[in-house]
Design an enzyme around this catalytic site. Structure first.
Site, PDB file in Angstrom:
ATOM      1  CB  THR A 148      -0.882   0.025   1.284  1.00  0.00           C
ATOM      2  OG1 THR A 148      -1.571  -1.207   1.375  1.00  0.00           O
ATOM      3  CG2 THR A 148      -1.853   1.186   1.279  1.00  0.00           C
ATOM      4  CG  ASN A 152      -2.118   3.374  -3.358  1.00  0.00           C
ATOM      5  OD1 ASN A 152      -3.151   3.627  -3.974  1.00  0.00           O
ATOM      6  ND2 ASN A 152      -2.112   2.814  -2.170  1.00  0.00           N
ATOM      7  CG  HIS A 156      -9.010  -1.519  -5.075  1.00  0.00           C
ATOM      8  ND1 HIS A 156      -8.967  -1.546  -3.698  1.00  0.00           N
ATOM      9  CD2 HIS A 156      -9.824  -2.551  -5.445  1.00  0.00           C
ATOM     10  CE1 HIS A 156      -9.730  -2.537  -3.259  1.00  0.00           C
ATOM     11  NE2 HIS A 156     -10.264  -3.163  -4.297  1.00  0.00           N
TER      12      HIS A 156
HETATM   13  P1  ADP Z   1      -4.769  -1.201  -0.250  1.00  0.00           P
HETATM   14  O1  ADP Z   1      -5.230  -0.212  -1.306  1.00  0.00           O
HETATM   15  O2  ADP Z   1      -3.324  -1.606  -0.472  1.00  0.00           O
HETATM   16  O3  ADP Z   1      -5.702  -2.385  -0.109  1.00  0.00           O
HETATM   17  P2  ADP Z   1      -5.876  -0.126   2.265  1.00  0.00           P
HETATM   18  O4  ADP Z   1      -7.096  -0.944   2.027  1.00  0.00           O
HETATM   19  O5  ADP Z   1      -5.199  -0.197   3.602  1.00  0.00           O
HETATM   20  O6  ADP Z   1      -4.748  -0.426   1.153  1.00  0.00           O
HETATM   21  O7  ADP Z   1      -6.228   1.408   2.026  1.00  0.00           O
HETATM   22  C1  ADP Z   1      -7.052   1.806   0.952  1.00  0.00           C
HETATM   23  C2  ADP Z   1      -6.463   3.068   0.335  1.00  0.00           C
HETATM   24  O8  ADP Z   1      -6.486   4.108   1.315  1.00  0.00           O
HETATM   25  C3  ADP Z   1      -4.991   2.958  -0.049  1.00  0.00           C
HETATM   26  O9  ADP Z   1      -4.795   2.361  -1.319  1.00  0.00           O
HETATM   27  C4  ADP Z   1      -4.541   4.400  -0.013  1.00  0.00           C
HETATM   28  O10 ADP Z   1      -4.878   5.099  -1.195  1.00  0.00           O
HETATM   29  C5  ADP Z   1      -5.354   4.952   1.154  1.00  0.00           C
HETATM   30  N1  ADP Z   1      -4.587   4.909   2.427  1.00  0.00           N
HETATM   31  C6  ADP Z   1      -4.362   3.841   3.215  1.00  0.00           C
HETATM   32  N2  ADP Z   1      -3.640   4.177   4.298  1.00  0.00           N
HETATM   33  C7  ADP Z   1      -3.386   5.504   4.174  1.00  0.00           C
HETATM   34  C8  ADP Z   1      -2.705   6.479   4.971  1.00  0.00           C
HETATM   35  N3  ADP Z   1      -2.104   6.147   6.130  1.00  0.00           N
HETATM   36  N4  ADP Z   1      -2.681   7.748   4.539  1.00  0.00           N
HETATM   37  C9  ADP Z   1      -3.276   8.114   3.383  1.00  0.00           C
HETATM   38  N5  ADP Z   1      -3.947   7.253   2.595  1.00  0.00           N
HETATM   39  C10 ADP Z   1      -4.003   5.971   2.974  1.00  0.00           C
END
Ligand code: ADP
Length: 198
Positions: free
Chosen positions: A129, A160, A163
């Site tokens: 992430t 990033n 998804h």
């Molecule tokens: P992933 O997308 O890798 O499954 P998560 O489900 O933890 O990750 O989080 C969803 C989305 O929220 C992330 O892709 C990112 O864009 C955002 N995000 C997660 N943690 C943070 C953070 N600490 N600060 C800012 N944005 C975050």
């Protein structure tokens, strides 16, 4: 349980990925690994739709909040001054709210990929992430450089670019949320024989 070849995962090229012209690159990485596109569309999701897409548990919200708290500590910033609170759950809720806004801010590309261990391998192809923790060779490791600190200071989620469903169970729910049965297709790729048959 679905046939092992038929596991599916949902990939979204998020607004930053689409606007940076990375949709083709992202899709290519899954296709060349051997995953089959069984559904694909461009949509501009409503806020209501994104609220049903991101359904984090309390533990997941706290996890997001704790990541931010750690990062703030490392950079010597006061969480109350920068985020308005030092409670992980509150910060997690805030980030979740930013996610709703961001994902509905522009069109996105939604793709369902099918193949063995689609969800688990999908996570590996996409990478960690947090871009600075994402391995080189993953999509996020090769194409994103954002930091949660920058995001948090600007009151926006981390950019990033993509998804990927967290696991096979989450993938099923997410695919039902984004695609109707009629929008998912069955066909054979020409390389399936050499990849899978005796
Ligand atoms: P992933 O997308 O890798 O499954 P998560 O489900 O933890 O990750 O989080 C969803 C989305 O929220 C992330 O892709 C990112 O864009 C955002 N995000 C997660 N943690 C943070 C953070 N600490 N600060 C800012 N944005 C975050």
């Amino acid at each position: 349980m679905a046939h092992p070849k038929k596991e599916q995962t949902l990939i979204l090229v998020k607004p930053d990925g689409l606007k940076r012209g990375l949709a083709g690159e992202i899709i290519k990485r899954f296709e060349s690994r051997g995953f089959k596109i069984v559904g694909m569309k461009m949509v501009k999701p409503s806020i209501a739709h994104t609220k049903k897409h991101y359904l984090p548990t309390r533990a997941q919200l706290e996890g997001m909040g704790n990541k931010t708290l750690e990062m703030l500590k490392l950079s010597g910033k006061d969480p109350v001054k920068t985020m308005g609170t030092d409670r992980a759950i509150e910060i997690g809720r805030m980030i979740n709210e930013w996610n709703f806004q961001f994902l509905s801010s522009s069109p996105v590309i939604a793709v369902v990929f099918e193949g063995p261990h689609a969800a688990e391998m999908g996570r590996k192809i996409v990478g960690h992430t947090l871009p600075f923790k994402a391995e080189i060779g993953t999509i996020r490791g090769d194409f994103s450089v954002d930091s949660p600190i920058l995001g948090n200071l600007n009151k926006r989620p981390l950019r990033n670019i993509v998804h990927a469903s967290g696991d096979a169970v989450e993938a099923k729910r997410e695919i039902r949320h984004w695609f109707s049965k009629k929008e998912l297709f069955e066909y054979k790729r020409v390389d399936e024989g050499i990849m899978f048959d005796r």
